[in-house]
Design a protein around this motif. Structure first.
Motif, PDB file in Angstrom:
ATOM      1  N   GLU A  50       0.806  -1.276   0.148  1.00 57.64           N
ATOM      2  CA  GLU A  50       0.037  -0.019   0.015  1.00 57.64           C
ATOM      3  C   GLU A  50       1.029   1.245   0.139  1.00 57.64           C
ATOM      4  O   GLU A  50       1.581   1.379   0.938  1.00 57.64           O
ATOM      5  CB  GLU A  50      -0.953  -0.234   1.312  1.00 57.64           C
ATOM      6  CG  GLU A  50      -2.038  -0.834   1.222  1.00 57.64           C
ATOM      7  CD  GLU A  50      -2.989  -0.860   2.291  1.00 57.64           C
ATOM      8  OE1 GLU A  50      -2.928   0.148   3.120  1.00 57.64           O
ATOM      9  OE2 GLU A  50      -3.490  -2.023   2.617  1.00 57.64           O
ATOM     10  N   SER A  52       0.133  -3.768   4.375  1.00 57.55           N
ATOM     11  CA  SER A  52      -0.977  -3.298   4.555  1.00 57.55           C
ATOM     12  C   SER A  52      -1.571  -2.670   5.637  1.00 57.55           C
ATOM     13  O   SER A  52      -0.781  -3.004   6.494  1.00 57.55           O
ATOM     14  CB  SER A  52      -2.032  -4.297   3.996  1.00 57.55           C
ATOM     15  OG  SER A  52      -1.990  -5.302   5.043  1.00 57.55           O
ATOM     16  N   ASP A  53      -2.378  -1.845   5.940  1.00 60.87           N
ATOM     17  CA  ASP A  53      -3.052  -1.479   7.095  1.00 60.87           C
ATOM     18  C   ASP A  53      -4.512  -1.294   7.136  1.00 60.87           C
ATOM     19  O   ASP A  53      -5.210  -0.592   7.444  1.00 60.87           O
ATOM     20  CB  ASP A  53      -2.370   0.208   7.136  1.00 60.87           C
ATOM     21  CG  ASP A  53      -2.668   0.749   8.570  1.00 60.87           C
ATOM     22  OD1 ASP A  53      -3.097  -0.173   9.310  1.00 60.87           O
ATOM     23  OD2 ASP A  53      -2.560   1.924   8.686  1.00 60.87           O
ATOM     24  N   SER A  54      -4.932  -2.468   6.470  1.00 55.21           N
ATOM     25  CA  SER A  54      -6.720  -2.822   6.648  1.00 55.21           C
ATOM     26  C   SER A  54      -6.976  -3.043   7.923  1.00 55.21           C
ATOM     27  O   SER A  54      -8.048  -2.588   8.260  1.00 55.21           O
ATOM     28  CB  SER A  54      -6.886  -3.716   5.585  1.00 55.21           C
ATOM     29  OG  SER A  54      -6.209  -5.013   5.837  1.00 55.21           O
ATOM     30  N   ASP A  55      -6.271  -3.796   8.777  1.00 52.67           N
ATOM     31  CA  ASP A  55      -6.673  -3.860  10.077  1.00 52.67           C
ATOM     32  C   ASP A  55      -5.515  -3.934  11.107  1.00 52.67           C
ATOM     33  O   ASP A  55      -5.365  -4.795  11.794  1.00 52.67           O
ATOM     34  CB  ASP A  55      -7.530  -5.569  10.136  1.00 52.67           C
ATOM     35  CG  ASP A  55      -8.185  -5.519  11.450  1.00 52.67           C
ATOM     36  OD1 ASP A  55      -8.875  -4.422  12.043  1.00 52.67           O
ATOM     37  OD2 ASP A  55      -8.648  -6.665  11.639  1.00 52.67           O
TER      38      ASP A  55
END
Length: 169
Positions: A73, A111-114
């Motif tokens: 990301e 990623s940094d979705s959760d």
């Protein structure tokens, strides 16, 4: 450090299984750590973290002849303390995969979705995750300590012949 690594690597070829190989490995790790420190001190780390992480992955894997798949990301804002720890963990995981596991492919995800998550997967030889480590081997321990210092966890999944997954979250 580069000279020490080069000369001890030459000695290790002449005397396999001796101390020279361990010294060459330690010199290589010190060289990589010093390059990272110099980069951090020289103002690197102020740009896009995804680009910096991608560059590190491509450089390390490329020098070993391995290909890299990136799923990163681009708009993540990672602060300098976390940034340096994650870069060092990625360096160690990739270096271990291509050097010890003889991986030909490395996949890096960020990623940094959760919550922030970084994963490094390789197709190398793998290892028995619960087996005793070589004397003088501290790569897994240092990666785990770096992740914990940031309040995160490091997990390692590996089996002989099945590659390795190193994940920080």
């Amino acid at each position: 450090l580069a000279y020490i690594r080069m000369e001890t690597a030459r000695l290790a070829v002449l005397h396999p299984g001796g101390r020279a190989g361990r010294i060459a490995s330690a010199a290589q790790k010190a060289l990589e750590e010093s390059r990272g420190a110099i980069s951090a001190l020289s103002g690197a780390g102020t740009g896009c973290f995804a680009d910096e992480l991608s560059e590190v992955a491509e450089g390390l894997a490329g020098r070993a002849g391995a290909s890299v798949k990136l799923k990163v990301e681009r708009d993540l804002d990672v602060q300098s303390e976390r940034r340096e720890a994650l870069l060092r963990i990625a360096r160690e995981a990739i270096t271990n995969g291509v050097r010890h596991g003889r991986a030909t492919e490395v996949a890096l995800e960020l990623s940094d979705s959760d919550g922030l998550r970084m994963a490094v997967r390789d197709n190398g030889a793998g290892f028995a995750a619960g087996a005793p480590r070589r004397r003088g081997s501290f790569g897994l321990t240092s990666m785990r300590e770096r992740a914990q210092a940031l309040g995160g966890n490091l997990t390692v999944e590996s089996e002989p012949g099945a590659g390795t997954l190193v994940e920080v979250n």
